[in-house]
Each structure stands twice: as C-alpha cells, then as structure tokens.
Design a protein around this motif. Structure first.
Motif, PDB file in Angstrom:
ATOM      1  N   GLY A 127       0.672  -1.049  -0.001  1.00 12.34           N
ATOM      2  CA  GLY A 127      -0.126   0.306  -0.127  1.00 12.34           C
ATOM      3  C   GLY A 127       1.070   0.948  -0.169  1.00 12.34           C
ATOM      4  N   ALA A 128       0.550   2.436  -0.587  1.00 14.52           N
ATOM      5  CA  ALA A 128       0.943   3.671  -0.746  1.00 14.52           C
ATOM      6  C   ALA A 128      -0.423   4.280  -0.725  1.00 14.52           C
ATOM      7  N   GLY A 129      -0.911   4.596   0.741  1.00 16.16           N
ATOM      8  CA  GLY A 129      -1.807   5.368   1.180  1.00 16.16           C
ATOM      9  C   GLY A 129      -1.222   5.808   2.181  1.00 16.16           C
ATOM     10  N   GLY A 130      -2.581   6.884   2.994  1.00 14.27           N
ATOM     11  CA  GLY A 130      -2.027   8.181   3.919  1.00 14.27           C
ATOM     12  C   GLY A 130      -1.441   6.705   5.198  1.00 14.27           C
ATOM     13  N   ALA A 131      -1.600   5.262   5.323  1.00 10.99           N
ATOM     14  CA  ALA A 131      -1.294   4.436   6.260  1.00 10.99           C
ATOM     15  C   ALA A 131       0.009   4.250   6.496  1.00 10.99           C
ATOM     16  N   ALA A 132       0.738   4.230   5.233  1.00 16.97           N
ATOM     17  CA  ALA A 132       1.725   4.160   4.428  1.00 16.97           C
ATOM     18  C   ALA A 132       2.593   4.694   4.482  1.00 16.97           C
ATOM     19  N   ALA A 151       2.717  -2.308  -4.631  1.00 14.47           N
ATOM     20  CA  ALA A 151       1.406  -1.417  -4.803  1.00 14.47           C
ATOM     21  C   ALA A 151       1.263  -0.841  -6.476  1.00 14.47           C
ATOM     22  N   ARG A 152       0.039  -0.600  -6.073  1.00 14.27           N
ATOM     23  CA  ARG A 152      -0.419  -0.438  -7.195  1.00 14.27           C
ATOM     24  C   ARG A 152       0.102   0.833  -8.691  1.00 14.27           C
ATOM     25  N   ASN A 153       0.583   1.253  -7.574  1.00 10.33           N
ATOM     26  CA  ASN A 153       0.484   2.821  -8.812  1.00 10.33           C
ATOM     27  C   ASN A 153       2.472   2.436  -8.417  1.00 10.33           C
ATOM     28  N   LEU A 155       4.566   4.619  -9.535  1.00 10.77           N
ATOM     29  CA  LEU A 155       5.069   6.253  -9.485  1.00 10.77           C
ATOM     30  C   LEU A 155       5.078   6.497  -8.151  1.00 10.77           C
ATOM     31  N   LYS A 156       3.901   6.376  -7.281  1.00  8.97           N
ATOM     32  CA  LYS A 156       3.066   6.638  -6.324  1.00  8.97           C
ATOM     33  C   LYS A 156       4.140   5.548  -4.885  1.00  8.97           C
ATOM     34  N   GLY A 157       4.339   5.464  -5.590  1.00  9.54           N
ATOM     35  CA  GLY A 157       5.791   4.055  -4.571  1.00  9.54           C
ATOM     36  C   GLY A 157       6.890   5.049  -4.399  1.00  9.54           C
ATOM     37  N   SER A 187      -2.452  -1.471   2.991  1.00 12.83           N
ATOM     38  CA  SER A 187      -3.811  -1.251   2.534  1.00 12.83           C
ATOM     39  C   SER A 187      -5.355  -2.135   3.122  1.00 12.83           C
ATOM     40  N   PRO A 188      -5.659  -0.871   2.401  1.00 11.25           N
ATOM     41  CA  PRO A 188      -7.203  -2.201   2.321  1.00 11.25           C
ATOM     42  C   PRO A 188      -7.826  -3.728   2.422  1.00 11.25           C
ATOM     43  N   LEU A 189      -6.980  -3.845   1.602  1.00 10.57           N
ATOM     44  CA  LEU A 189      -7.015  -5.400   1.157  1.00 10.57           C
ATOM     45  C   LEU A 189      -6.849  -5.919   1.988  1.00 10.57           C
ATOM     46  N   GLY A 190      -7.891  -6.991   1.339  1.00 14.51           N
ATOM     47  CA  GLY A 190      -8.640  -8.258   2.889  1.00 14.51           C
ATOM     48  C   GLY A 190      -9.630  -7.887   3.847  1.00 14.51           C
ATOM     49  N   MET A 191     -10.014  -6.264   4.247  1.00 14.96           N
ATOM     50  CA  MET A 191     -10.506  -5.449   4.752  1.00 14.96           C
ATOM     51  C   MET A 191     -12.059  -6.016   4.693  1.00 14.96           C
ATOM     52  N   THR A 192     -12.872  -6.145   5.062  1.00 14.21           N
ATOM     53  CA  THR A 192     -14.494  -6.374   5.160  1.00 14.21           C
ATOM     54  C   THR A 192     -14.825  -6.023   3.821  1.00 14.21           C
ATOM     55  N   ASP A 212      -0.485  -6.841   9.919  1.00  6.70           N
ATOM     56  CA  ASP A 212      -1.491  -6.941   9.057  1.00  6.70           C
ATOM     57  C   ASP A 212      -2.258  -5.351  10.148  1.00  6.70           C
ATOM     58  N   ILE A 213      -2.346  -4.173   9.526  1.00  2.00           N
ATOM     59  CA  ILE A 213      -2.996  -2.641  10.541  1.00  2.00           C
ATOM     60  C   ILE A 213      -4.233  -2.993  10.217  1.00  2.00           C
ATOM     61  N   VAL A 214      -4.821  -3.833   8.838  1.00  2.00           N
ATOM     62  CA  VAL A 214      -6.389  -4.264   9.095  1.00  2.00           C
ATOM     63  C   VAL A 214      -6.695  -4.127  10.572  1.00  2.00           C
ATOM     64  N   ASP A 235      -1.906  -7.749  14.867  1.00  2.00           N
ATOM     65  CA  ASP A 235      -2.999  -6.859  14.190  1.00  2.00           C
ATOM     66  C   ASP A 235      -3.713  -6.155  14.399  1.00  2.00           C
ATOM     67  N   GLY A 236      -4.168  -5.153  13.378  1.00  2.00           N
ATOM     68  CA  GLY A 236      -4.747  -3.991  13.485  1.00  2.00           C
ATOM     69  C   GLY A 236      -5.245  -3.300  14.994  1.00  2.00           C
ATOM     70  N   LEU A 237      -5.755  -3.824  15.650  1.00  2.53           N
ATOM     71  CA  LEU A 237      -6.085  -3.178  17.213  1.00  2.53           C
ATOM     72  C   LEU A 237      -5.133  -2.939  17.953  1.00  2.53           C
ATOM     73  N   MET A 239      -2.524  -1.606  16.244  1.00  5.09           N
ATOM     74  CA  MET A 239      -2.331  -0.246  16.439  1.00  5.09           C
ATOM     75  C   MET A 239      -2.959   0.812  16.368  1.00  5.09           C
ATOM     76  N   LEU A 240      -3.967   0.798  16.036  1.00  3.87           N
ATOM     77  CA  LEU A 240      -5.353   1.361  16.563  1.00  3.87           C
ATOM     78  C   LEU A 240      -5.228   2.044  18.663  1.00  3.87           C
ATOM     79  N   VAL A 241      -4.890   0.640  19.156  1.00  2.65           N
ATOM     80  CA  VAL A 241      -5.018   1.172  20.966  1.00  2.65           C
ATOM     81  C   VAL A 241      -3.447   2.207  20.499  1.00  2.65           C
TER      82      VAL A 241
HETATM   83  P1  NAP Z   1      -5.595   4.655   1.865  1.00  2.33           P
HETATM   84  O1  NAP Z   1      -5.071   6.322   2.252  1.00  2.33           O
HETATM   85  O2  NAP Z   1      -7.673   4.809   0.538  1.00  2.33           O
HETATM   86  O3  NAP Z   1      -4.591   4.722   1.275  1.00  2.33           O
HETATM   87  C1  NAP Z   1      -4.784   2.357   0.585  1.00  2.33           C
HETATM   88  C2  NAP Z   1      -4.153   2.302  -0.657  1.00  2.33           C
HETATM   89  O4  NAP Z   1      -4.114   1.562  -0.367  1.00  2.33           O
HETATM   90  C3  NAP Z   1      -3.661   2.557  -0.987  1.00  2.33           C
HETATM   91  O5  NAP Z   1      -1.850   3.174  -1.669  1.00  2.33           O
HETATM   92  C4  NAP Z   1      -5.035   1.838  -2.403  1.00  2.33           C
HETATM   93  O6  NAP Z   1      -3.600   2.622  -3.598  1.00  2.33           O
HETATM   94  C5  NAP Z   1      -4.561   0.792  -1.628  1.00  2.33           C
HETATM   95  N1  NAP Z   1      -5.399   0.273  -2.150  1.00  2.33           N
HETATM   96  C6  NAP Z   1      -6.121   0.674  -2.431  1.00  2.33           C
HETATM   97  N2  NAP Z   1      -7.228  -0.186  -2.975  1.00  2.33           N
HETATM   98  C7  NAP Z   1      -6.570  -1.683  -3.343  1.00  2.33           C
HETATM   99  C8  NAP Z   1      -6.986  -1.837  -4.687  1.00  2.33           C
HETATM  100  N3  NAP Z   1      -7.814  -2.770  -4.693  1.00  2.33           N
HETATM  101  N4  NAP Z   1      -5.561  -2.998  -5.829  1.00  2.33           N
HETATM  102  C9  NAP Z   1      -4.664  -2.433  -4.692  1.00  2.33           C
HETATM  103  N5  NAP Z   1      -4.211  -1.839  -3.774  1.00  2.33           N
HETATM  104  C10 NAP Z   1      -5.316  -1.250  -3.267  1.00  2.33           C
HETATM  105  O7  NAP Z   1      -6.520   4.555   3.079  1.00  2.33           O
HETATM  106  P2  NAP Z   1      -5.546   4.125   4.587  1.00  2.33           P
HETATM  107  O8  NAP Z   1      -5.925   5.516   5.167  1.00  2.33           O
HETATM  108  O9  NAP Z   1      -3.809   4.210   4.156  1.00  2.33           O
HETATM  109  O10 NAP Z   1      -5.373   3.065   5.085  1.00  2.33           O
HETATM  110  C11 NAP Z   1      -5.371   1.916   4.604  1.00  2.33           C
HETATM  111  C12 NAP Z   1      -6.196   0.983   5.608  1.00  2.33           C
HETATM  112  O11 NAP Z   1      -5.153   1.040   7.385  1.00  2.33           O
HETATM  113  C13 NAP Z   1      -7.806   0.671   5.614  1.00  2.33           C
HETATM  114  O12 NAP Z   1      -8.104  -0.823   6.224  1.00  2.33           O
HETATM  115  C14 NAP Z   1      -7.624   1.022   7.119  1.00  2.33           C
HETATM  116  O13 NAP Z   1      -8.886   0.594   7.977  1.00  2.33           O
HETATM  117  C15 NAP Z   1      -6.557   0.678   7.973  1.00  2.33           C
HETATM  118  N6  NAP Z   1      -5.450   1.474   8.783  1.00  2.33           N
HETATM  119  C16 NAP Z   1      -5.525   1.091  10.203  1.00  2.33           C
HETATM  120  C17 NAP Z   1      -4.982   1.674  11.404  1.00  2.33           C
HETATM  121  C18 NAP Z   1      -4.756   1.622  12.799  1.00  2.33           C
HETATM  122  O14 NAP Z   1      -4.849   1.821  13.654  1.00  2.33           O
HETATM  123  N7  NAP Z   1      -4.989  -0.419  13.103  1.00  2.33           N
HETATM  124  C19 NAP Z   1      -4.897   2.914  11.203  1.00  2.33           C
HETATM  125  C20 NAP Z   1      -4.934   3.856   9.613  1.00  2.33           C
HETATM  126  C21 NAP Z   1      -5.796   2.551   8.932  1.00  2.33           C
HETATM  127  P3  NAP Z   1      -3.291   4.036  -4.553  1.00  2.33           P
HETATM  128  O15 NAP Z   1      -2.265   4.407  -3.958  1.00  2.33           O
HETATM  129  O16 NAP Z   1      -3.317   3.026  -6.136  1.00  2.33           O
HETATM  130  O17 NAP Z   1      -4.768   4.687  -4.551  1.00  2.33           O
END
Ligand code: NAP
Length: 270
Positions: A127-132, A151-153, A155-157, A187-192, A212-214, A235-237, A239-241
C-alpha cells in the motif's frame, strides 16, 4: 456543559472504535471527562475547527478519513508534519492555547514491534496511502531497509520511498515476496468489503513478523496464513490502541492503563 471532552471527527464516523477505547480508559482511571464521535463533512471542517477553538472544555480531537490532510491547513504544524508524514490524526490545544496538529499513527504502529530490531533489515510494505506514509516514516526512523513496497501505482510508491530516504524497490502486488524481517499490510486489501490480499508467504523466513493494520476483520486471511506458517503476527487493534494511547495522554494528561489491554480487547471484539 462544563465537563472536558475530546472526540473523533470524520465522514463517515459511525464505525469508529475510538470512543470505545478512550471511554474505557476514562472509566478505568475515573476521569470525569467524555470522548465523543462527531460527524463532520468536508465542507463543514473549517467551521468545526473555528467553533471548537472557542470552546474551553474541548481538549482536542482525533481526525480520520477524509480529513487527515485538509485539517493540516487549519491548525499549527509545530512538529513539521507537513514535510514528513503529510497528514495529521490528532488536534490538541497547547499550553499557549494554540490548536496544533500531530500524528500518532507512526508511534502507534511502532509500539507493538518496539522490541524488533529493524535496523538494516529488509521489510515489505503493501500500500502507498496515508497509513503507509506514517509507517514508512516510522521505518525510516528505525533505519529499516531495504523496503519492498507492493503498490498498484508504481510512481506513487517510488515517490514515497524517495521522500523518506528509504532504499528499496516498488513492485506490483502479485510480485514474489523477498525474504524480510517484517511484512506490513498497510492497504485495505483483506478488509471486509474489499478485495482479498493474495500473497504467497513461502519466501518469508521463519523469524519474519507479519503485521496487518486492517482491523475489520481482526483475524485477516493474511494473519491466518502467517499463523499457519507459525510466524509471529501483529493485528490492527494493536496499532489502533497504540495510536489512541498517545492521543489520550495528549488530551487528558494521563497515561492510559495499558495493563488493562486484555479487557479492552475483549470490549472491542465483543
Ligand atoms: P488510503 O489512504 O485510502 O490508502 C489505501 C492504499 O491502498 C492506497 O495506496 C491504495 O492504492 C491501496 N489500495 C486500495 N485499494 C486497492 C486495491 N483494490 N488494490 C490495490 N491497492 C489498493 O487508506 P489508509 O488510510 O492508508 O488505510 C489503509 C487501511 O489501513 C484501511 O483498511 C484502514 O482501515 C487501515 N488503518 C488502520 C489503522 C490502525 O490503527 N490499525 C490506522 C490507519 C489505517 P492507490 O495509492 O493506488 O490509491
């Protein structure tokens, strides 16, 4: 209403577990304060911050999707978060009365693996989003690397790895895993409700930790597969806690009772 309070804001917000976590700690410590949830849409965010700025009983808030970046523009950035993680998850009032943004996700991520020596050791992040971003920031601080970012993107990675000065490579999600000391799904992969995360864990060494942070579900297929291989898991709890604990200290000036984590876990999973 004179009771001090903090809250979590987002859109949507009903799913947030933060009120349960903070409420549990407030009750355990007998602190006469509240932790609420508040639904704030993007167009209401600036008004929300302006309103709370004038409320002396408001201790601050946690910030979740989709406000983590936008909220940075509305508060002081005393820790230089914009240049590092680029997103905040906590707003608080400092001693001088200024509203300050900070990010406890990186600290929350590290807390459960604090005993793991990652300096100079290979890590895989998905994953390359906010949590990453928060996780890569933490890994750079720990001197981890090389980092293989799936990551699927691409360049972003690559931009993320370079931003945090991490050595490594970006690969597609179906690439074979390299041997690693730690594998993190950010990433959200594997999340409900999301597509599954399909990884062949065979190349991972026996001492690899799989994180797994999910947290919905808590026992993801990734963690089940890692446990079937007898690998240590986080597990994700955790990190959450962990991120909530850092925010709680900021809001309520008291350390949460982490010796009650087992009871908190039961509450969060019941
Ligand atoms: P986000 O900013 O939306 O980023 C999601 C990342 O996953 C992006 O890089 C996105 O790709 C990639 N992605 C999404 N769907 C995909 C797919 N179908 N195939 C391939 N890549 C995919 O979300 P986030 O805030 O980082 O959160 C990610 C997960 O972490 C969520 O499940 C969230 O609940 C969990 N989380 C848990 C905690 C904790 O404390 N345990 C804290 C934060 C987040 P692109 O970059 O290409 O869009």
């Amino acid at each position: 209403m004179t009771k001090p309070y903090a809250e979590v804001i987002g859109d949507p917000i009903a799913h947030s577990k933060s009120p349960l976590i903070h409420g549990f700690w407030l009750a355990e410590l007998g602190i006469d304060a509240r932790y609420d949830r508040c639904h704030v849409t993007p167009d209401a965010l600036a008004g929300y911050v302006a309103h709370r700025r004038d409320d002396p009983t408001w201790r601050g808030c946690n910030v979740t999707i989709p406000h983590k970046q936008a909220a940075l523009d509305l508060v002081a950035d005393k820790g230089g978060i914009r240049e590092t993680i680029g997103a905040i998850n906590t707003i608080f009032r400092d001693a001088g009365g200024t509203l300050v943004g900070t990010n406890t996700d990186a600290g929350g991520f590290v807390a459960p693996i604090a005993d793991l020596d990652l300096a100079g050791r290979p890590v895989v992040v998905i994953g390359a989003g906010g949590a990453a971003r928060a996780i890569l920031f933490a890994l750079a601080r720990l001197g981890a690397g090389p980092v293989t970012l799936l990551a699927r993107n691409a360049l972003k990675g690559a931009a993320l790895l370079s931003h945090f000065g991490l050595k490594g490579a970006v690969k597609p999600l179906d690439a074979a895993l390299p041997p690693a000391a730690l594998l993190v799904n950010a990433s959200p992969l594997g999340m409900t409700g999301q597509p599954p995360l399909e990884l062949d864990l065979t190349p991972l060494p026996d001492d690899c930790v799989v994180y797994d942070i999910v947290y919905a579900p808590l026992e993801t297929a990734l963690l089940q597969n890692a446990e079937a291989r007898d690998l240590d898991t986080v597990d994700g709890l955790d990190m959450l806690v962990g991120q909530a604990a850092l925010a709680f200290e900021i809001f309520f000036d008291a350390a949460p009772p982490r010796d009650r984590d087992e009871a908190l876990r039961q509450l969060l999973t019941s």
